[in-house]
Design a protein around this motif. Structure first.
Motif, short mmCIF file in Angstrom:
data_model
loop_
_atom_site.label_atom_id
_atom_site.label_comp_id
_atom_site.label_asym_id
_atom_site.label_seq_id
_atom_site.Cartn_x
_atom_site.Cartn_y
_atom_site.Cartn_z
N THR A 251 -5.94 -62.74 8.30
CA THR A 251 -5.51 -63.59 9.42
C THR A 251 -4.23 -62.99 10.00
O THR A 251 -3.58 -62.13 9.40
N HIS A 252 -3.87 -63.45 11.20
CA HIS A 252 -2.64 -62.98 11.83
C HIS A 252 -1.42 -63.43 11.03
O HIS A 252 -0.40 -62.72 10.98
N GLU A 253 -1.51 -64.62 10.41
CA GLU A 253 -0.41 -65.09 9.58
C GLU A 253 -0.21 -64.18 8.36
O GLU A 253 0.92 -63.84 8.00
N HIS A 254 -1.30 -63.77 7.75
CA HIS A 254 -1.22 -62.86 6.61
C HIS A 254 -0.69 -61.50 7.03
O HIS A 254 0.02 -60.84 6.27
N GLU B 133 1.59 -60.92 9.27
CA GLU B 133 3.05 -61.02 9.33
C GLU B 133 3.66 -60.98 7.93
O GLU B 133 4.71 -60.36 7.71
N ILE B 134 3.01 -61.63 6.98
CA ILE B 134 3.52 -61.63 5.60
C ILE B 134 3.46 -60.22 5.01
O ILE B 134 4.41 -59.76 4.34
#
Length: 296
Positions: free
Chosen positions: A39-42, A44-45
């Motif tokens: 995902t896009h959130e992952h 960034e992480i």
């Protein structure tokens, strides 16, 4: 540094057992292993973990200015080589630093890059993993398998690596940045007896500034190559349609990766879930058939 020296530094040099190393240690080696986000959130992480892995670099101790070297790499902006299923390998060498960046790698590519890192004639080796790991043992999830502490120790104890380590005993440092949450095995590495000939640290403290513009530019250069995989890419549909019939209570175990998925079924009822296999010990007395399904 001429072409032959670059190749020797980046790929390691094969030595006969009777011939001493041809040159003293020089420069550093950076290997960054970046997983494919879902995902896009992952994403960034993962990028944040990559930054975190660079911050412990000590320019005074290693005698190499990492920010200067990253600025040169970012200015050159090599695209690297793309292989099967989105794997990308970016290689860049200067007089002071060899850099290899692996994005969504396969196991054989990672193992070769790990050997390059460990057998190189460099004073300091810096290894960063930014990606998915298994809770508990901390194994890194690759395209086609998992890279564990055991895989690292196997590579470390190969003859070619040991020739360099023993020839320059107590002159080599290795910093490793990876997940050690949940009691990960990697945290135990510095205390293992076979690594006493060099200085190994796992997740050392930060030294560089996380707000460094050079590091931000480096991350911006890599960001387009780190693309989240869609659900359709991860779960490719199959042309085969069928079902599993049970005449007796049956447990199918799927040990691909870590063996933490199983299908329990009885006539008229199936249950697929994330599970620890040994949790099923309580019901093994009632299970008639136990059928492992090994990956092909």
């Amino acid at each position: 540094m001429d072409h032959d020296d670059e190749r020797s530094l980046s790929l390691g040099t094969e030595l006969s057992a009777s011939v001493p190393p041809p040159s003293p240690l020089t420069g550093c080696y950076l290997l960054a292993v970046i997983g494919e986000p879902h995902t896009h959130e992952h994403k960034e992480i993962i990028l944040q973990r990559l930054v975190k892995g660079l911050l412990s670099w000590d320019s005074n101790e290693h005698q190499v200015d990492l920010e200067k070297e990253l600025a040169t790499l970012t200015a050159q902006a090599p695209e690297g080589e793309e292989a099967r299923c989105g794997e990308r390998l970016i290689q860049f060498a200067s007089e002071n630093l060899v850099t290899e960046i692996l994005i969504h790698p396969q196991m054989n590519t990672l193992m070769q890059c790990m050997r390059n890192l460990l057998s190189s004639f460099t004073r300091h080796r810096h290894l960063v993993h930014a990606g998915y790991t298994f809770a508990g043992n901390g194994s890194w999830i690759m395209q086609d398998g998992t890279f564990s502490l055991s895989d690292f120790t196997d590579a470390y104890q190969e003859n070619e690596v040991q020739r360099v380590i023993r020839a320059y005993e107590n002159s080599i440092s290795i910093d490793i940045h990876c997940s050690t949450s949940g009691g990960g095995e990697w945290a135990k590495l510095p205390d293992m007896p076979f690594v006493k000939q060099c200085k190994i640290r796992v997740n050392p403290t930060d030294i560089l500034d996380s707000g460094s513009q050079t590091i931000k530019d480096f991350i911006s250069y890599l960001e387009p190559y780190i693309v989240p995989a869609s659900l359709e890419q991860l779960l490719v549909s199959s042309d085969v349609v069928g079902n599993i019939r049970f005449s007796h209570p049956t447990l199918y175990v799927f040990p691909g990766g870590q063996g933490d998925a199983a299908l329990f079924g009885i006539n008229g009822f199936n249950m697929l879930g994330k599970c620890e296999f040994f949790y099923f010990q309580k019901m093994l007395g009632q299970i008639v058939h136990l059928r492992p399904r090994w990956p092909r």
